[in-house]
Design a protein around this motif. Structure first.
Motif, short mmCIF file in Angstrom:
data_model
loop_
_atom_site.label_atom_id
_atom_site.label_comp_id
_atom_site.label_asym_id
_atom_site.label_seq_id
_atom_site.Cartn_x
_atom_site.Cartn_y
_atom_site.Cartn_z
N SER A 63 0.70 -1.22 0.03
CA SER A 63 0.04 0.06 -0.05
C SER A 63 1.01 1.14 -0.05
CB SER A 63 -0.77 0.18 1.10
OG SER A 63 -1.87 -1.09 1.26
N VAL A 64 0.49 2.20 -0.62
CA VAL A 64 1.12 3.59 -0.83
C VAL A 64 0.07 4.68 -0.17
CG1 VAL A 64 2.15 5.29 -1.91
CG2 VAL A 64 2.73 3.01 -2.49
N CYS A 110 2.98 6.82 -7.53
CA CYS A 110 2.44 5.95 -6.51
C CYS A 110 2.30 4.47 -7.35
CB CYS A 110 1.29 6.39 -6.02
SG CYS A 110 1.54 7.89 -4.83
N LEU A 117 0.52 10.59 -8.62
CA LEU A 117 -0.18 9.43 -8.60
C LEU A 117 0.54 8.46 -9.42
CD1 LEU A 117 -3.75 10.76 -9.07
CD2 LEU A 117 -2.97 9.26 -7.21
N VAL A 128 3.79 0.94 -5.98
CA VAL A 128 2.83 -0.33 -5.47
C VAL A 128 3.18 -1.46 -6.20
CG1 VAL A 128 0.86 0.32 -6.72
CG2 VAL A 128 1.00 -0.34 -4.47
N VAL A 138 -3.34 2.05 -3.41
CA VAL A 138 -3.02 3.44 -3.41
C VAL A 138 -4.10 4.06 -2.68
CG1 VAL A 138 -2.38 5.58 -4.43
CG2 VAL A 138 -1.66 3.14 -5.44
#
Length: 426
Positions: A318-319, A339, A336, A343, A349
């Motif tokens: 998870s981020v 991210c 994003l 991940v 996310v």
């Protein structure tokens, strides 16, 4: 009788070595710049005073701030008292000498061009208990060695030593030296024409956002506004960040799959709460103070921008972008996409968005401290659900959940399957 030689005793204005007490309000580089400007003001006033010789007793290397006409001697001795005594010895050429420091940029020719008349020594005291000037007819180590330096009674002790030796002392006007941010502000207000004052004015309106953020973490009141001056709610909520994770935080964390990367971890409440649940987690932040607060809580944290290489890239379960950290950098689409790189293929996310679904504001923000300093514009974004969904789609992230509480809103995303990503490019 007047001084035959003027001596300035100074340190090379290098960041981290000078004006450390200014660093509660200024970065080391800014503090050094103020010291450099103060030294330049001092040297200019000294050079403008008609004497036979100008001497700079310097700890370090000279630079472009040094005007012509000065003889530079290296400081010698252990401790300030010995260095002062050695400076008088090195500068002596048979006539009276007046020595000043680099911390009173407001000195003038009138203050330095003083007639000693029937006095044996000259002493200028400072408001904080030290002294800004000392004049001797000839070197005398007895006048200095053993006098306690850098105390709130150094000036009184120096005066007592001179009188103990039988010197008749002429006292110059008391001045304020520049040691603290308050000193700098007062001098800048009272003497606006100084180089130091002009620089201080520029620095007041161009503080490092990171410095003011760290002041907030240390307990100072800092508020965020847009460039229009309107206060931005929900930013700099340091009390909430420093408190333990609340019910909403815990609800968000219940969705996390380890290991977890918390981007913009602040003082570490989220990473700490994950550790208490037995979920491996790492916080990252660009603030040294935030990382220190997190590690002091017993949770791991790393000082590093999210755009730089991070541990475990592509393997995080998870981020997290909590507390509006989707705004970091002012470019939600790029964040994003980053991210999605961090991940793992089936990872999560989790993004906290603005409760206003239609908000899409990427204008910079400005941080303001109670002391009057304000930051240069900080790239930031405040975005609600609609904008984040649009940016996430461009980053190949698919929304899997949209949930909210009365005052906070969240979106959860998964990476799009490879087949879907490939199809979208056809």
């Amino acid at each position: 009788m007047k001084a035959d030689t003027l001596i300035v005793i100074a340190k090379e204005p290098v960041a981290g070595r000078v004006k450390t007490r200014l660093q509660t309000e200024f970065t080391p580089a800014e503090a050094a710049a103020l010291a450099r400007a103060s030294l330049a003001d001092t040297l200019a006033a000294v050079r403008n005073t008609p004497v036979r010789r100008y001497v700079l007793a310097l700890d370090g290397q000279s630079g472009p701030w040094l005007p012509s006409g000065f003889e530079v001697v290296e400081q010698r001795g252990d401790g300030l008292a010995e260095r002062l005594a050695e400076a008088f010895e090195d500068a002596y050429a048979g006539g009276p000498m007046l020595l000043v420091g680099m911390d009173t940029p407001q000195i003038t020719r009138e203050l330095l061009d003083v007639d000693w008349a029937d006095h044996d020594a000259v002493l200028g005291l400072t408001e904080d208990g030290g002294y800004w000037a000392l004049g001797l007819r000839q070197p005398d180590r007895r006048a200095l060695v053993g006098v306690p330096m850098s105390t709130d009674h150094t000036g009184a002790d120096q005066l007592a030593r001179l009188r103990l030796l039988g010197y008749k002392v002429l006292l110059l006007p008391m001045l304020r030296d520049m040691d603290t941010p308050e000193d700098a502000a007062v001098l800048a207000a009272c003497f606006p024409a100084l180089r130091m004052s002009r620089l201080h004015g520029r620095l007041q309106h161009s503080a490092s956002p990171g410095l003011l953020f760290e002041k907030a973490l240390s307990g100072a009141r800092v508020v965020a506004t847009g460039i229009d001056g309107q206060q931005v709610p929900s930013l700099c909520e340091v009390d909430r960040w420093q408190a333990p994770a609340d019910e909403v935080d815990r609800l968000a964390l219940s969705r996390c799959e380890g290991p977890v990367l918390d981007i913009g971890c602040g003082p570490g409440r989220i990473v700490t709460a994950l550790a208490e649940r037995g979920i491996p987690a790492l916080g990252v932040d660009i603030s040294a103070e935030a990382v220190l607060l997190t590690t002091n809580r017993g949770a791991p944290a790393l000082r590093r921008p999210v755009q730089e290489p991070l541990p475990g890239e592509g393997r995080w379960g998870s981020v997290l972008l909590m507390d509006g950290n989707i705004g970091i950098g002012g470019a939600p689409a790029l964040l994003l996409r980053r991210c999605a790189e961090l991940v793992r293929p089936d990872g999560l996310v989790l993004v906290e968005v603005d409760p206003d679904d239609n908000l899409d504001d990427t204008a910079p923000i400005i941080l303001h401290a109670d002391g009057g300093r304000r930051s240069r514009p900080l790239p930031w974004a405040r975005v609600g659900t609609r904008a984040v969904l649009r940016h996430a789609l461009a980053a190949d992230l698919l929304a899997t959940e949209d949930w909210r509480t009365p005052h906070r809103a969240f979106l959860a995303f998964r990476r799009a399957p490879a087949t879907l990503r490939q199809a979208s490019y056809r």
